[in-house]
Design a protein around this motif. Structure first.
Motif, mmCIF file in Angstrom:
data_model
loop_
_atom_site.group_PDB
_atom_site.id
_atom_site.type_symbol
_atom_site.label_atom_id
_atom_site.label_comp_id
_atom_site.label_asym_id
_atom_site.label_seq_id
_atom_site.Cartn_x
_atom_site.Cartn_y
_atom_site.Cartn_z
ATOM 1 N N UNK A 173 46.335 64.295 57.445
ATOM 2 C CA UNK A 173 45.149 64.267 56.599
ATOM 3 C C UNK A 173 45.556 63.731 55.228
ATOM 4 N N UNK A 174 44.609 63.072 54.563
ATOM 5 C CA UNK A 174 44.942 62.442 53.288
ATOM 6 C C UNK A 174 45.443 63.450 52.261
ATOM 7 N N UNK A 175 44.885 64.652 52.280
ATOM 8 C CA UNK A 175 45.307 65.675 51.334
ATOM 9 C C UNK A 175 46.763 66.067 51.500
ATOM 10 N N UNK A 192 52.038 65.067 47.798
ATOM 11 C CA UNK A 192 53.407 64.724 47.397
ATOM 12 C C UNK A 192 53.543 63.242 47.029
ATOM 13 N N UNK A 193 52.416 62.567 46.837
ATOM 14 C CA UNK A 193 52.449 61.134 46.552
ATOM 15 C C UNK A 193 52.912 60.890 45.112
ATOM 16 N N UNK A 240 39.820 62.010 44.785
ATOM 17 C CA UNK A 240 40.533 62.806 43.782
ATOM 18 C C UNK A 240 42.035 62.861 44.050
ATOM 19 N N UNK A 241 42.404 62.866 45.328
ATOM 20 C CA UNK A 241 43.807 63.013 45.670
ATOM 21 C C UNK A 241 44.662 61.827 45.246
ATOM 22 N N UNK A 242 44.105 60.622 45.323
ATOM 23 C CA UNK A 242 44.905 59.430 45.055
ATOM 24 C C UNK A 242 44.558 58.723 43.746
#
Length: 269
Positions: A117-119, A124-125, A148-150
Motif C-alpha cells: 500500500x502507498x502508505x 519511509x520514503x 499527503x504521503x508523497x
C-alpha cells in the motif's frame, strides 16, 4: 527554458504502441500525456506511480523515461485485486499480469516495483519526486492518503497527476480542487480527458492564482454531484455530464505543454 526533444513525438507514439497492448483503462490521449510528463517535467527525482494494476500506465511512463534517462519509475500497488481468467477459471493476482506486461515491453530494469500500500512505502520514503501519478484508491480517504504521503517529497517544478478526476469518484476531484487548485503552492493546472494535473510551484504558485481559481469554479461544481460507489442515474447523471462538459480538458501541443511547465519567468494565462 524547457527544450522539447526533437524525437519526442516519435518516442511517445512508439511508447503508446507498446502501451495499448497492455490491459488497463488508460486512454490514448491520457497515455500520451503521461509520456509527455515523463519526458519534460522540469524537476529532479523519481516518477512515482500509485496504482499500477496490470501495468498499462507503467509501460508508457517507463518506455519514455528510459529513452531519456529520466527514471526510475517506482510502481506501488498491493495487487490484491484478483483477475478472473475466464468463465470457470481460477483467479490470479494482478501482479502476475503486471510482471508479464513489463517483460513484454522489455522495461523490467526500468521499473522499481513495490507490492504494498502507498502508505507503507511513503512512511519511509526519502527521495525527491518529479512526477507523482495517483491512480489507486479513488475514495476521498484513499486519494488524500496517497497525496499527503508523497507530497512532502515532490520537487519544485514537479507535477502531480490524478486519474479519473472527471469520473464518478470523490477522491481525485476533491484532492485536485481543494488541495491543488486552491493552494498557492501549485502553479499551472488543467485536465487531459479525465486526468487532472498541476505543477508544484511553492515559490511562485501565487502568480497562477487567477488561472487556478477559474478552473476551480468549474471543476468544483462536480464535487457535490459525485456519489462514491453509486452509479449516477436520471437527472443527477444529466447534471453531472453537463457540468463536466464545461470543464476544459483537451491536450495541447508538446510545445504548449513545455511552455506551461517552464519554470522560467512567464505571464500566467
Amino acid at each position: 527554458m524547457i527544450t522539447v526533444p526533437a524525437d519526442l513525438k516519435r518516442v511517445i507514439a512508439e511508447a503508446w504502441e507498446a502501451t495499448k497492448q497492455t490491459p488497463g483503462y488508460l486512454l490514448e490521449n491520457e497515455g500520451k500525456f503521461l509520456g509527455l510528463l515523463a519526458a519534460i517535467t522540469p524537476a529532479p527525482g523519481a516518477i512515482v506511480e500509485i496504482g499500477s494494476y496490470r501495468g498499462r500506465s507503467t509501460v508508457m511512463l517507463a518506455k519514455v523515461a528510459a529513452h531519456y534517462g529520466r527514471g526510475p519509475v517506482v510502481a506501488i500497488d498491493p495487487h490484491n485485486s484478483p483477475i478472473l481468467l475466464g468463465p470457470g477459471s481460477l483467479k490470479r493476482s494482478s501482479y502476475d499480469d503486471f510482471l508479464e506486461s513489463l517483460r513484454i515491453a522489455n522495461i523490467e530494469k526500468h521499473v522499481e516495483s513495490h507490492v504494498a500500500y502507498s502508505g507503507d512505502v511513503s512512511a519511509s520514503w526519502t527521495r525527491p519526486i518529479r512526477l507523482l501519478w495517483i491512480d489507486g484508491d479513488h475514495s476521498y480517504q484513499g486519494a488524500k492518503a496517497d497525496f499527503d504521503g508523497f507530497l512532502p517529497h515532490l520537487a519544485a517544478g514537479g507535477v502531480v497527476a490524478l486519474h479519473d478526476a472527471l469520473s464518478n469518484f470523490a477522491g481525485p476531484i476533491r484532492i485536485f480542487v481543494e488541495e491543488m487548485l486552491r493552494s498557492d503552492r501549485f502553479g499551472p493546472a488543467g485536465f487531459v480527458h479525465s486526468i487532472a494535473w498541476a505543477q508544484f510551484r511553492p515559490d511562485d504558485g501565487y502568480k497562477f492564482q487567477a488561472q487556478r481559481q477559474r478552473l476551480a469554479e468549474r471543476a468544483g461544481k462536480l464535487i457535490d454531484l459525485v456519489e462514491e460507489g453509486t452509479e449516477l442515474r436520471g437527472l443527477k447523471k444529466m447534471r453531472f455530464k453537463l457540468t463536466r462538459s464545461r470543464v476544459p480538458r483537451f491536450p495541447l501541443s508538446h510545445e504548449a505543454w513545455a511552455t506551461q511547465l517552464d519554470p522560467s519567468p512567464q505571464t500566467p494565462r
